[in-house]
Motif scaffolding. Structure first.
Motif, mmCIF file in Angstrom:
data_model
loop_
_atom_site.group_PDB
_atom_site.id
_atom_site.type_symbol
_atom_site.label_atom_id
_atom_site.label_comp_id
_atom_site.label_asym_id
_atom_site.label_seq_id
_atom_site.Cartn_x
_atom_site.Cartn_y
_atom_site.Cartn_z
ATOM 1 N N GLY A 41 0.785 -1.224 0.000
ATOM 2 C CA GLY A 41 0.000 0.000 0.000
ATOM 3 C C GLY A 41 0.820 1.280 0.000
ATOM 4 O O GLY A 41 0.265 2.371 -0.100
ATOM 5 N N ILE A 42 2.137 1.169 0.069
ATOM 6 C CA ILE A 42 2.984 2.361 0.068
ATOM 7 C C ILE A 42 2.935 3.003 -1.321
ATOM 8 O O ILE A 42 2.901 2.313 -2.338
ATOM 9 C CB ILE A 42 4.437 2.006 0.473
ATOM 10 N N THR A 43 2.890 4.308 -1.370
ATOM 11 C CA THR A 43 2.876 4.997 -2.657
ATOM 12 C C THR A 43 4.308 5.124 -3.186
ATOM 13 O O THR A 43 5.278 4.970 -2.445
ATOM 14 C CB THR A 43 2.289 6.419 -2.542
ATOM 15 N N PHE A 44 4.414 5.436 -4.476
ATOM 16 C CA PHE A 44 5.729 5.608 -5.074
ATOM 17 C C PHE A 44 6.487 6.758 -4.410
ATOM 18 O O PHE A 44 7.681 6.650 -4.119
ATOM 19 C CB PHE A 44 5.607 5.852 -6.588
ATOM 20 N N LEU A 45 5.796 7.855 -4.126
ATOM 21 C CA LEU A 45 6.439 8.991 -3.473
ATOM 22 C C LEU A 45 6.933 8.607 -2.077
ATOM 23 O O LEU A 45 8.053 8.960 -1.684
ATOM 24 C CB LEU A 45 5.482 10.183 -3.384
ATOM 25 N N GLU A 46 6.122 7.876 -1.334
ATOM 26 C CA GLU A 46 6.551 7.424 0.001
ATOM 27 C C GLU A 46 7.760 6.500 -0.117
ATOM 28 O O GLU A 46 8.694 6.584 0.684
ATOM 29 C CB GLU A 46 5.400 6.698 0.707
ATOM 30 N N TRP A 47 7.748 5.632 -1.141
ATOM 31 C CA TRP A 47 8.880 4.733 -1.365
ATOM 32 C C TRP A 47 10.155 5.530 -1.663
ATOM 33 O O TRP A 47 11.217 5.239 -1.132
ATOM 34 C CB TRP A 47 8.589 3.782 -2.524
ATOM 35 N N LYS A 48 10.044 6.546 -2.517
ATOM 36 C CA LYS A 48 11.216 7.357 -2.857
ATOM 37 C C LYS A 48 11.773 8.063 -1.628
ATOM 38 O O LYS A 48 12.983 8.140 -1.435
ATOM 39 C CB LYS A 48 10.870 8.374 -3.942
ATOM 40 N N LYS A 49 10.881 8.585 -0.771
ATOM 41 C CA LYS A 49 11.329 9.255 0.458
ATOM 42 C C LYS A 49 12.032 8.271 1.384
ATOM 43 O O LYS A 49 13.097 8.568 1.935
ATOM 44 C CB LYS A 49 10.144 9.894 1.176
ATOM 45 N N LEU A 50 11.442 7.099 1.551
ATOM 46 C CA LEU A 50 12.030 6.076 2.409
ATOM 47 C C LEU A 50 13.378 5.614 1.868
ATOM 48 O O LEU A 50 14.357 5.500 2.610
ATOM 49 C CB LEU A 50 11.071 4.891 2.537
#
Length: 59
Positions: free
Chosen positions: A15-24
């Motif tokens: 459920g993680i978004t691409f933007l959240e993935w990039k930040k992480l």
């Protein structure tokens, strides 16, 4: 890494978004880079004999 650990990580990230993935990813990469930099700062020059041997083996 075991299949079980991989599965656990993937399930936790569902459920993680691409933007959240990039930040992480950015934060994790920075942490590894910081640790690598600290390790590099502790490395000392080898003895002249080791350097000369490595040089001769390389060229």
């Amino acid at each position: 890494m075991t299949d079980e650990k991989i599965k656990s990580i993937i399930e936790a990230m569902q459920g993680i978004t691409f933007l959240e993935w990039k930040k992480l990813k950015h934060v994790v990469d920075r942490r590894f880079e910081d640790e690598a930099s600290q390790q590099k700062n502790r490395i000392k020059m080898e003895s002249p004999e080791v350097i000369i041997r490595s040089y001769k083996e390389s060229f």
